[in-house]
Design a protein around this motif. Structure first.
Motif, PDB file in Angstrom:
ATOM      1  N   TYR A  33       0.573  -0.619   0.139  1.00 28.95           N
ATOM      2  CA  TYR A  33       0.076   0.313   0.166  1.00 28.95           C
ATOM      3  C   TYR A  33       0.509   1.866   0.236  1.00 28.95           C
ATOM      4  O   TYR A  33       1.984   1.328   0.447  1.00 28.95           O
ATOM      5  N   PHE A  35       0.830   5.817   0.331  1.00 29.93           N
ATOM      6  CA  PHE A  35      -0.362   6.526   1.200  1.00 29.93           C
ATOM      7  C   PHE A  35       0.703   8.104   0.627  1.00 29.93           C
ATOM      8  O   PHE A  35       1.771   8.033   0.770  1.00 29.93           O
ATOM      9  N   TYR A  37       0.665  11.416   3.738  1.00 32.18           N
ATOM     10  CA  TYR A  37       0.715  12.016   4.014  1.00 32.18           C
ATOM     11  C   TYR A  37       0.446  13.690   4.359  1.00 32.18           C
ATOM     12  O   TYR A  37       1.486  13.798   3.540  1.00 32.18           O
ATOM     13  N   MET A  45      -0.424  14.546  12.053  1.00 31.11           N
ATOM     14  CA  MET A  45      -0.427  13.877  10.298  1.00 31.11           C
ATOM     15  C   MET A  45      -1.485  14.170   9.773  1.00 31.11           C
ATOM     16  O   MET A  45      -2.483  13.143  10.588  1.00 31.11           O
ATOM     17  N   LEU A  47      -4.301  11.835   6.656  1.00 33.79           N
ATOM     18  CA  LEU A  47      -4.374  11.095   5.532  1.00 33.79           C
ATOM     19  C   LEU A  47      -4.555  12.313   4.317  1.00 33.79           C
ATOM     20  O   LEU A  47      -5.927  12.572   4.948  1.00 33.79           O
ATOM     21  N   ARG A  50      -4.708   7.214  -0.268  1.00 33.09           N
ATOM     22  CA  ARG A  50      -4.247   5.660  -0.440  1.00 33.09           C
ATOM     23  C   ARG A  50      -4.234   5.091  -1.029  1.00 33.09           C
ATOM     24  O   ARG A  50      -5.390   4.878  -2.275  1.00 33.09           O
ATOM     25  N   PHE A  91       4.493  14.137   2.913  1.00 33.27           N
ATOM     26  CA  PHE A  91       5.005  12.480   3.146  1.00 33.27           C
ATOM     27  C   PHE A  91       4.436  11.557   2.363  1.00 33.27           C
ATOM     28  O   PHE A  91       3.139  11.490   2.767  1.00 33.27           O
ATOM     29  N   ARG A  95       3.872   0.652   2.940  1.00 29.52           N
ATOM     30  CA  ARG A  95       3.579  -0.233   3.922  1.00 29.52           C
ATOM     31  C   ARG A  95       3.235  -1.613   2.849  1.00 29.52           C
ATOM     32  O   ARG A  95       2.733  -1.679   2.414  1.00 29.52           O
ATOM     33  N   GLY A  97       2.243  -5.827   2.268  1.00 28.40           N
ATOM     34  CA  GLY A  97       1.089  -5.660   2.610  1.00 28.40           C
ATOM     35  C   GLY A  97       0.733  -6.420   3.967  1.00 28.40           C
ATOM     36  O   GLY A  97      -0.491  -6.491   4.765  1.00 28.40           O
ATOM     37  N   ASN A  99       2.584  -6.599   7.356  1.00 23.62           N
ATOM     38  CA  ASN A  99       3.370  -5.790   7.197  1.00 23.62           C
ATOM     39  C   ASN A  99       2.838  -4.106   8.133  1.00 23.62           C
ATOM     40  O   ASN A  99       1.623  -3.892   7.476  1.00 23.62           O
ATOM     41  N   TYR A 100       2.729  -4.262   9.344  1.00 24.45           N
ATOM     42  CA  TYR A 100       1.787  -2.889   9.912  1.00 24.45           C
ATOM     43  C   TYR A 100       2.354  -1.941   9.879  1.00 24.45           C
ATOM     44  O   TYR A 100       2.411  -1.089  10.159  1.00 24.45           O
ATOM     45  N   GLN A 101       4.079  -2.284   9.560  1.00 31.14           N
ATOM     46  CA  GLN A 101       5.501  -0.557   9.493  1.00 31.14           C
ATOM     47  C   GLN A 101       4.909   0.307   8.431  1.00 31.14           C
ATOM     48  O   GLN A 101       5.003  -0.270   6.883  1.00 31.14           O
ATOM     49  N   LEU A 102       5.070   1.680   8.382  1.00 28.20           N
ATOM     50  CA  LEU A 102       5.014   1.805   7.390  1.00 28.20           C
ATOM     51  C   LEU A 102       6.563   2.337   7.326  1.00 28.20           C
ATOM     52  O   LEU A 102       7.313   3.483   8.440  1.00 28.20           O
ATOM     53  N   TRP A 104       9.087   5.980   5.830  1.00 25.54           N
ATOM     54  CA  TRP A 104       8.571   7.048   4.758  1.00 25.54           C
ATOM     55  C   TRP A 104       9.469   7.759   4.345  1.00 25.54           C
ATOM     56  O   TRP A 104      10.672   7.785   4.558  1.00 25.54           O
ATOM     57  N   GLY A 105       9.069   8.326   3.152  1.00 24.75           N
ATOM     58  CA  GLY A 105      10.163   9.118   2.663  1.00 24.75           C
ATOM     59  C   GLY A 105      10.154  10.869   3.452  1.00 24.75           C
ATOM     60  O   GLY A 105      10.405  10.938   4.214  1.00 24.75           O
TER      61      GLY A 105
END
Lengths: 114, 114
Positions: A33, A35, A37, A45, A47, A50, A91, A95, A97, A99-102, A104-105
């Protein structure tokens, strides 16, 4: 390891015009996924949009739309009819699929000129 | 419908001290993630809590620990504070499983370590 790159530290646009913010990412996964933000000076932050990688259609939310190029691993954000309230850090985040960790750039600072 | 809330807004500590930050998730959300955002950078994932357990952890030392309560609220604890722990700490809440895990953020806690 997955990485997210935002190559534009700062962008400026005239009010009511259109601006595009760039984001590229590196992954070997097929299920993920993406995103965008927004972080205004208030720090919260928010959203913006997505995109699911399995969807061919580009996501759209009012004046915000993305250009998702899966093969090129590119995920740019287009803001149409820019408004003063759009001024913020933007930003891009990824993520995996399962996994739960975002991830980031580094962000792009968007300046809106009145 | 209350969004994600965090307390305190700002905090000043000295090196070696311990700190506890608090987060209440958005109504209907059962999952809380914590991120550290250093000045001028994108957030870094610390960990995520679900069903009162740490579900996933980023690359942070054991000095960073957390807890989730039965009402889904969460705490982030940092022991033996270092100057480098100075940052904005963001809490995000979400619901359930990876395909629905869109994270919504609170306003953050600004921690300054002197």
């Amino acid at each position: 390891a997955q990485t997210v790159t935002q190559s534009q530290p700062e962008m400026s646009v005239q009010e009511a015009e259109t601006v595009t913010l760039s984001c590229t990412y590196d992954t070997s996964e097929s299920d993920y996924y993406l995103f965008w933000y927004k972080q205004p000076p208030s720090r919260q932050m928010i959203l913006v949009i997505r995109q699911e990688a399995y969807k061919q259609q580009n996501a759209t939310e009012n004046r915000f739309s993305v250009n998702f190029q899966k093969a090129a691993k590119s995920f740019s954000l287009k803001i149409s009819d820019s408004q003063l309230g759009d001024a913020a850090m933007y930003f891009c985040a990824y993520r995996r699929g399962s996994n739960y960790q975002l991830i980031w750039g580094a962000g792009t600072k968007l300046i809106i000129k009145p | 419908d209350a969004g994600v809330t965090q307390s305190p807004t700002h905090l000043i500590k000295t090196r070696g001290q311990q700190v506890t930050l608090r987060c209440s998730p958005k109504s209907g959300h059962d999952t809380v993630s914590w991120y550290q955002q250093a000045l001028g950078q994108g957030p870094q994932f610390i960990f995520q809590y679900y069903e009162e357990e740490e579900r996933q952890r980023g690359n942070f030392p054991d000095r960073f620990s957390g807890h989730q309560f039965p009402n889904y609220s969460s705490e982030l604890n940092v022991n033996a504070l270092l100057l480098g722990d100075s940052a904005l700490y963001l809490c995000a809440s979400s619901y359930g499983q990876p395909d629905t895990d869109t994270q919504y953020f609170g306003p953050g806690t600004r921690l300054t370590v002197l």
